[in-house]
Design an enzyme around this catalytic site. Structure first.
Site, short mmCIF file in Angstrom:
data_model
loop_
_atom_site.label_atom_id
_atom_site.label_comp_id
_atom_site.label_asym_id
_atom_site.label_seq_id
_atom_site.Cartn_x
_atom_site.Cartn_y
_atom_site.Cartn_z
N GLU A 64 41.51 33.52 30.94
CA GLU A 64 40.72 34.22 30.02
C GLU A 64 41.81 35.46 29.39
OE1 GLU A 64 37.31 33.40 33.06
OE2 GLU A 64 39.67 33.56 33.13
N CYS A 123 35.52 36.08 36.09
CA CYS A 123 35.24 36.96 37.18
C CYS A 123 34.91 38.46 36.52
CB CYS A 123 36.72 37.11 38.11
SG CYS A 123 37.94 37.78 37.31
N CYS A 142 37.76 39.72 34.13
CA CYS A 142 37.79 38.78 32.72
C CYS A 142 36.65 39.19 32.00
CB CYS A 142 37.86 37.48 33.08
SG CYS A 142 39.28 36.90 34.08
N HIS A 185 44.91 35.29 34.67
CA HIS A 185 43.56 34.46 34.54
C HIS A 185 43.71 33.65 33.25
CE1 HIS A 185 41.19 36.08 38.06
NE2 HIS A 185 42.49 36.10 38.33
#
Length: 159
Positions: A60, A88, A91, A58
């Site tokens: 992040e 999420c 993260c 992801h």
């Protein structure tokens, strides 16, 4: 958690949006992120889980990895993470473990957001690091980008 949004927040978020467009260009969900410390971007990334065959890739996580490498420390104390979509659960956990001080995101993720939407983990009593956060910075532009992306994906899948 309400914190003051500055003009710098909008400028950094615009840079995160530019990164989100890079994700979109390679067929990924358009999310971009960057980490700022002492007025300098120390790490950035965009979604690449499909391209990298990595469910943890992801935006992040990519930004946290880059920032940690740049400063040669897994703790990103006194940093701010800017991301175009509410993080999420995975993260926000990484953000907390990295000791990011402040999180600024654009669009909420009502179904999977781990900060204040589906779950509220940024300030949970049982975590040992609370992240200051602000949502809604350039939210309209980011929401439109995501909505348009998913409409196009659905249209393509019907063909």
């Amino acid at each position: 958690m309400g914190i003051t949004t500055s003009m710098d927040d909008a400028a950094w978020m615009q840079r995160a949006i530019d990164l989100a467009y890079k994700a979109q260009e390679v067929g990924e969900v358009p999310v971009g992120a960057l980490i700022v410390k002492n007025g300098e971007c120390i790490g950035e990334g965009y979604n690449v889980p499909i391209k990298n065959f990595d469910p943890t890739a992801h935006a992040e996580i990519i930004a946290i990895r880059a920032a940690s490498q740049k400063i040669q420390n897994y703790r990103l104390v006194d940093s701010t993470l800017y991301v175009t979509l509410e993080p999420c659960v995975m993260c926000i956990g990484a953000i907390q473990h990295a000791r990011v001080k402040r999180l600024v995101f654009a669009a909420k993720d009502e179904k999977r957001g781990g900060v204040c939407s589906a779950l509220s983990l940024a300030q949970a009593d049982y975590v040992n690091h609370h992240v200051e956060w602000q949502g809604g910075v350039l939210e309209e532009e980011c929401s439109h980008l995501l909505t348009t992306f998913f409409k196009e994906k659905r249209r393509q899948s019907k063909q």
